[in-house]
Design an enzyme around this catalytic site. Structure first.
Site, PDB file in Angstrom:
ATOM      1  N   LYS A 149       0.841  -1.204   0.000  1.00  0.00           N
ATOM      2  CA  LYS A 149       0.000   0.000   0.000  1.00  0.00           C
ATOM      3  C   LYS A 149       0.880   1.261   0.000  1.00  0.00           C
ATOM      4  CE  LYS A 149      -3.744  -2.642   1.928  1.00  0.00           C
ATOM      5  NZ  LYS A 149      -4.963  -2.698   2.726  1.00  0.00           N
ATOM      6  N   GLU A 193     -11.522 -10.067  -1.463  1.00  0.00           N
ATOM      7  CA  GLU A 193     -11.153  -9.297  -0.281  1.00  0.00           C
ATOM      8  C   GLU A 193     -12.395  -8.627   0.293  1.00  0.00           C
ATOM      9  OE1 GLU A 193      -6.729  -8.182  -0.396  1.00  0.00           O
ATOM     10  OE2 GLU A 193      -7.815  -6.622  -1.463  1.00  0.00           O
ATOM     11  N   SER A 202      -6.963  -9.083   6.429  1.00  0.00           N
ATOM     12  CA  SER A 202      -6.427  -9.457   7.734  1.00  0.00           C
ATOM     13  C   SER A 202      -5.878 -10.883   7.773  1.00  0.00           C
ATOM     14  CB  SER A 202      -7.471  -9.245   8.839  1.00  0.00           C
ATOM     15  OG  SER A 202      -7.831  -7.876   8.910  1.00  0.00           O
TER      16      SER A 202
HETATM   17  P1  PGA Z   1      -4.872  -6.379   5.088  1.00  0.00           P
HETATM   18  O1  PGA Z   1      -5.023  -5.826   3.580  1.00  0.00           O
HETATM   19  O2  PGA Z   1      -4.113  -7.675   4.988  1.00  0.00           O
HETATM   20  O3  PGA Z   1      -4.123  -5.306   5.808  1.00  0.00           O
HETATM   21  O4  PGA Z   1      -6.250  -6.580   5.613  1.00  0.00           O
HETATM   22  C1  PGA Z   1      -5.264  -6.688   2.493  1.00  0.00           C
HETATM   23  C2  PGA Z   1      -5.387  -5.870   1.242  1.00  0.00           C
HETATM   24  O5  PGA Z   1      -5.991  -4.794   1.288  1.00  0.00           O
HETATM   25  O6  PGA Z   1      -4.877  -6.271   0.171  1.00  0.00           O
END
Ligand code: PGA
Length: 258
Positions: free
Chosen positions: A10, A167, A213
């Protein structure tokens, strides 16, 4: 079929930290693993990291998004072909944060996916429902709508370059994971959707990742589900130790089923 574990960094890290994370992850990924390991760092670092890691064949690189347009007067955009030209081999398309925070419509998502495929990149197409849709039972409809829009006109041959990532938005960055059963149920529905549209062989060969998560403590259970072929990892991908533990869980799940 090999799994994929992809780390979506990200909008995190500065260059020095990104390099450190890349080095730690590359050192820890075993060359004879059963999982394709993909890293998606912030766009400004991609070129340098790809070059630095050129010798390391056990990781490959993804963009976190790309333009839906070809080259031209689009200030601030970068094209899928530009990503390809620096050695990037895949790109996330339609991540919920792009859809929700940057106004990516279904139409834009479809344009970006088209651009990715036309440029020779693997498109990792993200889909998922929000909490309201889950609680009202509209989650299957929502996800299938997203897939229908984005994959409209994608040929059988092109499906080889499509990876799906389920997701659920309510699980992203919240610490609240979909249960293994919830993940399996949706992944199965997604595979059925692919089967109806492109046939059984393509459905069987398409990798469907879970994201939301996913962490070392729950990865094994999620990856043990028959229709889960790996994960798209956000928060836990920012720690080499956690990310590598998730890659191990993926390898282990394949060893157990093979
Ligand atoms: P997260 O994000 O593992 O922090 O929940 C997953 C993603 O948005 O690809």
């Amino acid at each position: 079929m090999r799994n994929i574990v992809a780390g979506n960094w990200k909008s995190n890290k500065l260059m020095v930290e990104a390099r450190e994370l890349m080095v730690e992850v590359s050192k820890g990924v075993s060359v004879d693993g059963l999982t394709d390991v993909i890293l998606a760092p912030p766009a400004p670092f991609l070129s340098a990291l790809v070059l630095e890691a050129a010798e390391n064949k056990s990781i490959s690189w993804a963009g976190q998004q790309c333009s839906g347009y070809e080259m031209g007067a689009y200030t601030g955009e970068f094209t899928a072909s530009m990503l390809h030209s620096i050695g990037v081999r895949s790109v996330l398309i339609g991540h919920s944060e792009r859809r929700d925070k940057f106004g990516e419509s279904e139409e834009m998502v479809a344009m970006k996916l088209r651009s990715a495929l036309d440029s020779g990149l693997t498109a990792i197409l993200c889909c998922g429902e929000d909490l309201g849709e889950r609680e009202s039972g509209g989650h299957f409809t929502r996800v299938m709508e997203q897939l229908k829009h984005a994959l409209h006109g994608v040929s059988e041959t092109e499906m080889a370059d499509v990876v799906l990532a389920y997701e659920p938005i309510w699980a992203i960055g919240t610490g609240r994971t979909a249960s293994a059963a919830q993940a399996q149920e949706m992944h199965h529905a997604i595979r059925e959707f692919i089967k109806e549209n492109w046939g059984e062989t393509i459905a069987g060969n398409t990798r469907i990742l879970y994201g939301g998560s996913c962490k070392p403590s729950n990865a094994a259970e999620i990856f043990a589900q028959p229709d889960v072929n790996g994960g798209l990892i956000g928060g836990a991908a920012l720690s080499a130790v956690d990310f590598l533990a998730i890659v191990d869980a993926s390898d282990q799940s394949l060893r157990e089923t093979n």
